[in-house]
Design a protein around this motif. Sequence first.
Motif, PDB file in Angstrom:
ATOM      1  N   CYS A 179     103.718  81.254   4.378  1.00 24.40           N
ATOM      2  CA  CYS A 179     105.126  81.126   4.753  1.00 24.40           C
ATOM      3  C   CYS A 179     105.266  80.509   6.146  1.00 24.40           C
ATOM      4  CB  CYS A 179     105.800  82.499   4.739  1.00 24.40           C
ATOM      5  SG  CYS A 179     105.860  83.242   3.115  1.00 24.40           S
ATOM      6  N   ARG A 180     106.140  79.556   6.251  1.00 24.14           N
ATOM      7  CA  ARG A 180     106.323  78.867   7.538  1.00 24.14           C
ATOM      8  C   ARG A 180     106.848  79.810   8.602  1.00 24.14           C
ATOM      9  NH1 ARG A 180     110.194  76.713  10.356  1.00 24.14           N
ATOM     10  NH2 ARG A 180     111.764  77.107   8.761  1.00 24.14           N
ATOM     11  N   THR A 181     107.654  80.803   8.213  1.00 22.60           N
ATOM     12  CA  THR A 181     108.242  81.722   9.188  1.00 22.60           C
ATOM     13  C   THR A 181     107.341  82.902   9.526  1.00 22.60           C
ATOM     14  OG1 THR A 181     109.352  82.857   7.355  1.00 22.60           O
ATOM     15  CG2 THR A 181     110.621  81.167   8.539  1.00 22.60           C
ATOM     16  N   SER A 182     106.165  82.949   8.916  1.00 14.96           N
ATOM     17  CA  SER A 182     105.239  84.062   9.170  1.00 14.96           C
ATOM     18  C   SER A 182     104.885  84.161  10.650  1.00 14.96           C
ATOM     19  CB  SER A 182     103.957  83.876   8.355  1.00 14.96           C
ATOM     20  OG  SER A 182     102.940  84.754   8.802  1.00 14.96           O
ATOM     21  N   LYS A 183     104.823  85.395  11.130  1.00 15.03           N
ATOM     22  CA  LYS A 183     104.409  85.644  12.515  1.00 15.03           C
ATOM     23  C   LYS A 183     102.900  85.878  12.600  1.00 15.03           C
ATOM     24  CE  LYS A 183     108.815  88.019  13.441  1.00 15.03           C
ATOM     25  NZ  LYS A 183     109.277  88.238  12.054  1.00 15.03           N
TER      26      LYS A 183
END
Length: 225
Positions: free
Chosen positions: A204-208
């Motif tokens: 996921c691109r928004t993964s931290k």
Amino acid sequence: MIRDEVKEQHQKLEGKTFNEKVQYFWYYYKVHVFATLFAVIALSLFISAVLKDSKEPSIYVVLINSNLASEQDTTLLRDYVISREIDTEEHPAKMDFTLHMSSDSVDDASMASSQKYMSMLSTGKADIILCDKWIIDEYAILDAYENLETYLKPEDYEKIKDKLYYCEVNGKGKIPVAFYTTNVDKVLTDSLYGKKECPLIAICRTSKRKEAAADFIHYLLEPGK
């Protein structure tokens, strides 16, 4: 009124032995005891769940349209954290297998799963996604997934380069956002997706926790059980 009731109870217990007092108390107040115990246990479980949810996870894996009915049906996540010696008390590893989405149905369950998935993507809650190709297609338009060439280790990228799935992403052109799990034994089990199904994996691109996500893929590609 309360004082009179207490006085009445004391009078009833006068002259009784200790065992008789215990039996009297249990007969009249056992419902109250069970109710209190239930309330204490429920409160403890609630506090424990809140504290656990407040801890930063080590990895958050989402399995869409999987066969899992319970987390006990697979050892995938447990084996991963053991192999990486992760302290799950401090940083729990989480897996969500409750999402079930259909490309040709708009029933309540599918709609609810879609909304939950969008929430995960927008908040950065999820790290790794395993799902059907049409889901990758639908959400890649929203720039939901990372370029695997950027985040995977060179040796891992080499292993899956023939299984890559490319999508057109606005402003980025056509990039490898996922790969087919063909021959990835740790995924292609009856409990997860079944032998005849082949989900794709994406970060996921928004993964931290993209480094953790890449390491999870590295684990999946490692030889062994």
